[in-house]
Design a protein around this motif. Structure first.
Motif, PDB file in Angstrom:
ATOM      1  N   UNK A  27      -3.095   6.731   4.037  1.00 13.44           N
ATOM      2  CA  UNK A  27      -1.810   6.846   3.838  1.00 13.44           C
ATOM      3  C   UNK A  27      -1.494   7.494   2.750  1.00 13.44           C
ATOM      4  N   UNK A  28      -2.224   7.552   1.479  1.00 11.73           N
ATOM      5  CA  UNK A  28      -2.012   8.351   0.372  1.00 11.73           C
ATOM      6  C   UNK A  28      -2.597   9.801   0.498  1.00 11.73           C
ATOM      7  N   UNK A  29      -3.103  10.391   1.783  1.00  9.76           N
ATOM      8  CA  UNK A  29      -3.713  11.485   1.949  1.00  9.76           C
ATOM      9  C   UNK A  29      -4.774  11.965   1.212  1.00  9.76           C
ATOM     10  N   UNK A  30      -5.633  11.011   0.698  1.00  6.28           N
ATOM     11  CA  UNK A  30      -6.847  11.153  -0.006  1.00  6.28           C
ATOM     12  C   UNK A  30      -8.157  11.212   0.562  1.00  6.28           C
ATOM     13  N   UNK A  31      -8.311  11.172   2.046  1.00  5.95           N
ATOM     14  CA  UNK A  31      -9.500  11.246   2.597  1.00  5.95           C
ATOM     15  C   UNK A  31     -10.187  12.414   2.430  1.00  5.95           C
ATOM     16  N   UNK A  32      -9.717  13.605   2.228  1.00  2.00           N
ATOM     17  CA  UNK A  32     -10.257  14.740   1.899  1.00  2.00           C
ATOM     18  C   UNK A  32     -10.904  14.794   0.749  1.00  2.00           C
ATOM     19  N   UNK A  89       4.610  -6.931  -0.774  1.00  2.00           N
ATOM     20  CA  UNK A  89       4.424  -5.992  -1.933  1.00  2.00           C
ATOM     21  C   UNK A  89       3.322  -4.995  -1.482  1.00  2.00           C
ATOM     22  N   UNK A  90       2.341  -5.465  -0.555  1.00  2.00           N
ATOM     23  CA  UNK A  90       1.589  -4.578  -0.042  1.00  2.00           C
ATOM     24  C   UNK A  90       1.843  -3.568   0.934  1.00  2.00           C
ATOM     25  N   UNK A  91       2.832  -4.093   1.583  1.00  2.00           N
ATOM     26  CA  UNK A  91       3.602  -3.084   2.677  1.00  2.00           C
ATOM     27  C   UNK A  91       4.301  -2.070   2.011  1.00  2.00           C
ATOM     28  N   UNK A  92       4.983  -2.455   0.826  1.00  2.00           N
ATOM     29  CA  UNK A  92       6.000  -1.545   0.019  1.00  2.00           C
ATOM     30  C   UNK A  92       5.027  -0.287  -0.587  1.00  2.00           C
ATOM     31  N   UNK A  93       4.026  -0.894  -1.198  1.00  2.00           N
ATOM     32  CA  UNK A  93       2.867  -0.092  -1.691  1.00  2.00           C
ATOM     33  C   UNK A  93       2.464   0.822  -0.721  1.00  2.00           C
ATOM     34  N   UNK A  94       1.971   0.538   0.533  1.00  2.00           N
ATOM     35  CA  UNK A  94       1.422   1.257   1.497  1.00  2.00           C
ATOM     36  C   UNK A  94       2.651   2.508   1.782  1.00  2.00           C
ATOM     37  N   UNK A  95       3.588   1.958   1.980  1.00  2.00           N
ATOM     38  CA  UNK A  95       4.813   3.001   2.251  1.00  2.00           C
ATOM     39  C   UNK A  95       5.485   3.988   1.042  1.00  2.00           C
ATOM     40  N   UNK A  96       4.614   3.792  -0.250  1.00  2.00           N
ATOM     41  CA  UNK A  96       5.303   4.502  -1.081  1.00  2.00           C
ATOM     42  C   UNK A  96       3.931   5.365  -1.913  1.00  2.00           C
ATOM     43  N   UNK A  97       4.002   6.597  -1.129  1.00  2.00           N
ATOM     44  CA  UNK A  97       2.935   7.607  -1.402  1.00  2.00           C
ATOM     45  C   UNK A  97       2.464   7.611  -2.818  1.00  2.00           C
ATOM     46  N   UNK A  98       3.571   7.892  -3.658  1.00  2.00           N
ATOM     47  CA  UNK A  98       3.277   8.338  -5.049  1.00  2.00           C
ATOM     48  C   UNK A  98       2.718   7.154  -5.743  1.00  2.00           C
ATOM     49  N   UNK A 145      -0.834   6.685  -4.356  1.00  2.00           N
ATOM     50  CA  UNK A 145      -1.688   7.248  -5.220  1.00  2.00           C
ATOM     51  C   UNK A 145      -2.306   6.998  -6.472  1.00  2.00           C
ATOM     52  N   UNK A 146      -1.238   6.540  -7.271  1.00  2.00           N
ATOM     53  CA  UNK A 146      -1.507   6.223  -8.619  1.00  2.00           C
ATOM     54  C   UNK A 146      -2.483   5.080  -8.608  1.00  2.00           C
ATOM     55  N   UNK A 147      -2.297   4.023  -7.632  1.00  2.00           N
ATOM     56  CA  UNK A 147      -2.984   2.929  -7.966  1.00  2.00           C
ATOM     57  C   UNK A 147      -4.437   3.163  -7.391  1.00  2.00           C
ATOM     58  N   UNK A 148      -4.714   4.012  -6.257  1.00  2.00           N
ATOM     59  CA  UNK A 148      -5.786   4.442  -5.609  1.00  2.00           C
ATOM     60  C   UNK A 148      -6.624   5.250  -6.763  1.00  2.00           C
ATOM     61  N   UNK A 181      -4.539  -2.638 -10.922  1.00  2.00           N
ATOM     62  CA  UNK A 181      -3.087  -1.920 -11.027  1.00  2.00           C
ATOM     63  C   UNK A 181      -3.089  -1.341 -12.484  1.00  2.00           C
ATOM     64  N   UNK A 182      -2.591   0.026 -12.313  1.00  2.00           N
ATOM     65  CA  UNK A 182      -2.467   0.615 -13.524  1.00  2.00           C
ATOM     66  C   UNK A 182      -1.376   0.163 -14.411  1.00  2.00           C
TER      67      UNK A 182
END
Length: 169
Positions: A56-61, A86-95, A98-101, A165-166
């Motif tokens: 979802x964050x586009x970090x596979x590559x 909260x998890x669903x909201x996080x998975x739908x907020x790419x920015x 990405x910061x969490x991952x 969580x940052x």
């Protein structure tokens, strides 16, 4: 597509996984090398939520890239500690996702033997993780490290029991 059966003894606790030869990093004709961090995450059912988040964050590559990286990888059980909404909201907020991952990723290959000798580690997200070792237990912030030194072609994975969580900006 030809499939290769690969036993990653000691890396995935003896689990047999199927990976396509395309998922393997390097490797010549019929020669298999270690999978990338993304390949390991994709092949272990304990990381299915992490895999969905990375996708979802586009970090596979990025996690298939050269690295090296050290990833503190939360399991499905770690993600289950986050309330579902909260998890669903996080998975739908790419920015935010990405910061969490990227807060789970330290540049370079840091083994368990090295982790226990540091007090903090800078993350790709730009924030530091706190490392605490007490009574043989290693904690990264509030997360307990439950498995260490899963070697990948582009780094190393340490499994944790809580999503990191940052700090709020």
């Amino acid at each position: 597509m030809r499939q290769v059966k690969l036993i990653l003894s000691g890396l995935l606790l003896g689990t047999t996984v199927s990976l396509s030869t395309d998922a393997l990093a390097g490797g010549g004709a019929g020669v298999a090398t270690r999978p990338t961090i993304a390949g390991i995450v994709a092949s272990d059912p304990n990381f299915s939520t992490l895999l969905a988040a990375v996708q979802a964050a586009g970090l596979v590559d990025t996690l298939n890239g050269a690295g090296p990286f050290t990833v503190f990888a939360p399991t499905n059980a770690a993600f289950a500690k986050i309330p579902q909404d909260q998890l669903a909201a996080l998975l739908n907020d790419r920015d935010a996702l990405t910061r969490v991952l990227t807060y789970h990723v330290v540049p370079g290959r840091v083994t368990a033997a090295q982790v226990v000798n540091v007090r903090s580690a800078p993350t790709v997200a730009g924030e530091n993780l706190t490392v605490n070792v007490s009574g043989g237990v290693v904690r990264i912030n509030d997360a307990r490290v439950t498995r260490t030194d899963i070697a990948a072609s582009n780094g190393v994975i340490h499994v944790i029991d809580t999503v990191l969580l940052p700090p709020a900006n």
